[in-house]
Design a protein around this motif. Sequence first.
Motif, mmCIF file in Angstrom:
data_model
loop_
_atom_site.group_PDB
_atom_site.id
_atom_site.type_symbol
_atom_site.label_atom_id
_atom_site.label_comp_id
_atom_site.label_asym_id
_atom_site.label_seq_id
_atom_site.Cartn_x
_atom_site.Cartn_y
_atom_site.Cartn_z
ATOM 1 N N LEU A 87 0.991 -1.107 -0.279
ATOM 2 C CA LEU A 87 -0.307 -0.113 -0.027
ATOM 3 C C LEU A 87 0.989 1.067 -0.062
ATOM 4 C CD1 LEU A 87 -2.339 -1.146 3.294
ATOM 5 C CD2 LEU A 87 -2.589 -1.296 0.317
ATOM 6 N N VAL A 88 2.368 1.097 -0.089
ATOM 7 C CA VAL A 88 3.637 2.296 -0.098
ATOM 8 C C VAL A 88 2.694 2.924 -1.262
ATOM 9 C CG1 VAL A 88 5.677 3.020 -0.436
ATOM 10 C CG2 VAL A 88 4.356 1.011 1.284
ATOM 11 N N GLY A 89 2.487 4.427 -1.299
ATOM 12 C CA GLY A 89 2.494 5.081 -2.363
ATOM 13 C C GLY A 89 2.150 6.871 -2.572
ATOM 14 N N GLY A 90 1.210 7.247 -3.245
ATOM 15 C CA GLY A 90 1.682 8.865 -3.276
ATOM 16 C C GLY A 90 0.683 9.149 -4.655
ATOM 17 N N LEU A 113 7.224 2.025 -6.774
ATOM 18 C CA LEU A 113 7.653 1.292 -7.906
ATOM 19 C C LEU A 113 8.680 1.093 -6.969
ATOM 20 C CD1 LEU A 113 6.857 -0.374 -9.686
ATOM 21 C CD2 LEU A 113 8.712 1.158 -11.584
ATOM 22 N N THR A 114 9.388 1.491 -6.353
ATOM 23 C CA THR A 114 10.838 0.592 -6.116
ATOM 24 C C THR A 114 10.671 -0.144 -5.220
ATOM 25 O OG1 THR A 114 11.896 2.501 -7.320
ATOM 26 C CG2 THR A 114 12.881 1.366 -5.259
ATOM 27 N N VAL A 138 -2.823 -1.541 -4.810
ATOM 28 C CA VAL A 138 -3.661 -1.385 -5.131
ATOM 29 C C VAL A 138 -3.685 -0.164 -6.486
ATOM 30 C CG1 VAL A 138 -5.415 0.631 -4.079
ATOM 31 C CG2 VAL A 138 -4.591 -1.078 -2.877
ATOM 32 N N SER A 139 -4.443 -0.622 -7.289
ATOM 33 C CA SER A 139 -4.134 0.772 -8.549
ATOM 34 C C SER A 139 -5.264 1.458 -9.140
ATOM 35 C CB SER A 139 -3.161 -0.237 -9.715
ATOM 36 O OG SER A 139 -3.281 0.205 -10.883
ATOM 37 N N ALA A 140 -4.788 2.022 -9.441
ATOM 38 C CA ALA A 140 -5.996 3.171 -9.928
ATOM 39 C C ALA A 140 -6.676 2.338 -11.959
ATOM 40 C CB ALA A 140 -5.944 4.152 -9.968
ATOM 41 N N GLN A 141 -7.711 3.205 -11.956
ATOM 42 C CA GLN A 141 -8.359 3.201 -13.206
ATOM 43 C C GLN A 141 -7.402 3.524 -13.978
ATOM 44 O OE1 GLN A 141 -11.925 4.998 -12.462
ATOM 45 N NE2 GLN A 141 -12.878 2.757 -12.055
ATOM 46 N N ALA A 142 -6.920 4.997 -13.370
ATOM 47 C CA ALA A 142 -5.745 5.515 -14.129
ATOM 48 C C ALA A 142 -4.600 5.439 -15.249
ATOM 49 C CB ALA A 142 -5.400 7.077 -13.390
ATOM 50 N N ALA A 143 -4.631 3.979 -14.810
ATOM 51 C CA ALA A 143 -3.333 3.197 -15.056
ATOM 52 C C ALA A 143 -3.687 3.167 -17.124
ATOM 53 C CB ALA A 143 -3.128 2.227 -14.958
ATOM 54 N N ILE A 156 3.546 4.907 -13.250
ATOM 55 C CA ILE A 156 3.625 4.587 -12.162
ATOM 56 C C ILE A 156 3.002 3.343 -11.782
ATOM 57 C CG2 ILE A 156 4.846 4.230 -10.022
ATOM 58 C CD1 ILE A 156 6.999 5.342 -11.773
ATOM 59 N N LYS A 157 1.831 3.601 -11.234
ATOM 60 C CA LYS A 157 0.421 2.623 -11.454
ATOM 61 C C LYS A 157 0.904 1.254 -12.345
ATOM 62 C CE LYS A 157 -1.119 3.549 -7.836
ATOM 63 N NZ LYS A 157 -0.757 3.494 -6.813
#
Length: 243
Positions: A87-90, A113-114, A138-143, A156-157
Amino acid sequence: MMAPDGPRTVMVAGSTSEAGTAVVSALSGAGFRVAAVDLDTERVQNLAQSWPNVTGYTCNLAEPAAVRELASSVRRDLGPLDGLIHLVGGWRGGDGIPGQEDSDWDFLHTSVLTTLRNTSRAFYDDLEKSPAGRLAIVSAQAAANPSAGGAAYAAIKAASEAWTLAVADGFRSSQSGSTNDRQPQRSAAVVFVVKALVDDKMKATQPDRKFPGFTHVKDLGAASAALFSRSAAELNGSRLPLV
């Protein structure tokens, strides 16, 4: 949810965010042992004290050596992992394509990613050997539907999804798809897909906002715990919408 040979052990990376806290709460409530990992020692230890069967760890997941040390500590304290919930992100955005700043790209690449690459490599063998190994991001529809202003975030997603699906291929190749030692699929890597996440604090501070299409972090927690009772063959390599 309890395994025949005892509770499963799951690591939550990015555990002190609202999403992380919800996932830790759901896993602990379902009887899992939880390794809660974050950068902030005080927050992660407070989290660990708030729920049973939760052990807190402080680690910079962007540093490979630190993640290898974390893996050794978790195995020593709790045994090998059965699950990794990343769940690391931003979020970083910009003004169209020319407004995509290098500093934002570097932040997203490192935080999303890293950290996924480091943790999935360090714990891959645990997850592959587990009777019910699970990796989830957890990814996003934006990907799949990026905007110019969110180009760096979406890219990145999308890369994180590709990495996760490659892990799924590794699990498949060594289990149900093995040419030398075919066996039932037991490990799975999955992508949760959301428009965005919402929590009670966000709703309280914006009481007139409807948050259409957003996924509550409690639903993410429930979906994370449910992964371990679903078929690995069904889950592995899937993109699971959480709406």
